[in-house]
Motif scaffolding. Structure first.
Motif, short mmCIF file in Angstrom:
data_model
loop_
_atom_site.label_atom_id
_atom_site.label_comp_id
_atom_site.label_asym_id
_atom_site.label_seq_id
_atom_site.Cartn_x
_atom_site.Cartn_y
_atom_site.Cartn_z
N ARG A 137 0.83 -1.21 0.00
CA ARG A 137 0.00 0.00 0.00
C ARG A 137 0.86 1.26 0.00
O ARG A 137 0.59 2.21 -0.72
CB ARG A 137 -0.91 -0.01 1.23
N GLY A 138 1.92 1.24 0.83
CA GLY A 138 2.79 2.40 0.91
C GLY A 138 3.51 2.69 -0.40
O GLY A 138 3.58 3.84 -0.84
N LEU A 139 4.04 1.66 -1.03
CA LEU A 139 4.75 1.85 -2.29
C LEU A 139 3.80 2.32 -3.39
O LEU A 139 4.15 3.18 -4.21
CB LEU A 139 5.46 0.56 -2.70
N ARG A 140 2.60 1.78 -3.40
CA ARG A 140 1.62 2.21 -4.39
C ARG A 140 1.15 3.64 -4.15
O ARG A 140 0.75 4.34 -5.09
CB ARG A 140 0.43 1.25 -4.40
N ALA A 141 1.19 4.07 -2.88
CA ALA A 141 0.76 5.43 -2.55
C ALA A 141 1.83 6.47 -2.84
O ALA A 141 1.59 7.66 -2.69
CB ALA A 141 0.36 5.50 -1.08
N GLY A 142 3.01 6.03 -3.24
CA GLY A 142 4.05 6.98 -3.63
C GLY A 142 5.30 6.95 -2.81
O GLY A 142 6.22 7.75 -3.05
N ALA A 143 5.39 6.06 -1.80
CA ALA A 143 6.63 5.95 -1.04
C ALA A 143 7.71 5.32 -1.92
O ALA A 143 7.43 4.55 -2.83
CB ALA A 143 6.42 5.10 0.20
N ASP A 144 8.95 5.68 -1.63
CA ASP A 144 10.07 5.16 -2.43
C ASP A 144 10.73 3.95 -1.78
O ASP A 144 11.40 3.18 -2.46
CB ASP A 144 11.11 6.27 -2.62
N ASP A 145 10.56 3.81 -0.47
CA ASP A 145 11.15 2.66 0.22
C ASP A 145 10.40 2.47 1.54
O ASP A 145 9.62 3.34 1.96
CB ASP A 145 12.64 2.87 0.47
N TYR A 146 10.67 1.34 2.21
CA TYR A 146 9.90 0.95 3.38
C TYR A 146 10.80 0.13 4.29
O TYR A 146 11.44 -0.82 3.84
CB TYR A 146 8.70 0.12 2.91
#
Length: 239
Positions: free
Chosen positions: A89-98
């Motif tokens: 969800r985070g990567l799809r929302a525009g985050a570059d890394d996690y």
């Protein structure tokens, strides 16, 4: 020196981040809730954001959505949730890394500096200022001037200019530029590079004859300030 904004309500984590990034030569700005993080984004103009999804005041998801509306900078999500669904969800929302907590400080530093390089920074660029007499780029403030005239660039244009001046004198192919600036050489048509270069030249006042940024037919583009060779270009300075 890169400016990094850390949005996290855990003072112990912020202390670890400060001990990690400041000795590495980076400037760390801290905010302990989502709304404070957005204010710091506006006031401090960071180069990268570290965002804890569980911050109070405004959810990390809401902060991420707002950041993507306001700025084009790398975002690394930090959370104690190890679930794959949140990462996707985070990567799809525009985050570059996690990264999940607890994280390895050395791994976080390596990931952050890799994202900074992808955004147009180089190890030499951490000396803050590029100036070759034609264009001046202050990486800390993101201020760009051309022949003394201040120019406002988008995030993509800023990365494109950085890649071109970094390899001044060399011919960069369209695939090279796609990979370095957009980080997606398979998903973006080469025409996007041409239009981005056209917009960049117009903003910098380089649309006429004698432009230091020229097309090399059938290959790509080359930046040569004043028409000099790559070995004559002034390097990044620490001023």
């Amino acid at each position: 020196m890169a400016r990094i904004l850390a949005v996290d309500d855990d003072p112990d984590v912020l202390e670890v981040l400060r001990a990690l990034f400041e000795p590495a030569g980076h400037d760390l700005v801290c905010a302990d809730d989502g709304r404070a993080g957005l204010r710091a984004l506006h006031e401090q103009r960071p180069d990268l954001m570290l965002l804890e999804l569980g911050v109070p005041g405004m959810t990390g998801w809401a902060v991420l959505r707002r950041v993507r509306d306001l700025a084009d900078l790398p975002v690394v999500l930090l959370t104690g949730n190890t679930g794959v669904a949140d990462k996707v969800r985070g990567l799809r929302a525009g985050a570059d890394d996690y990264l999940t907590k607890p994280f390895s400080p050395n791994e976080l530093l390596a990931r952050v500096e890799a994202l900074l390089r992808r955004a147009g920074w180089t190890d030499v660029a951490l000396r803050q200022v590029y100036d070759d007499g034609v264009v001046r780029i202050d990486h800390r403030t993101r201020l760009v001037t051309a022949r003394g005239r201040e120019v406002e660039l988008t995030g993509t244009e800023f990365r494109l200019l950085n890649v071109l001046v970094r390899d001044a004198g060399a011919v960069l192919s369209l695939p090279d530029l796609l990979a370095s600036v957009w980080d997606d050489p398979t998903g973006i048509a080469p025409d996007r590079v041409k239009f981005a270069v056209l917009r960049l030249r117009r903003k910098l006042g380089w649309s006429g004859n004698g432009s230091p940024l020229s097309a090399v037919r059938g290959v790509g583009y080359r930046y040569r300030p004043g028409g000099v060779g790559a070995d004559e270009v002034s390097p990044l300075s620490s001023s």
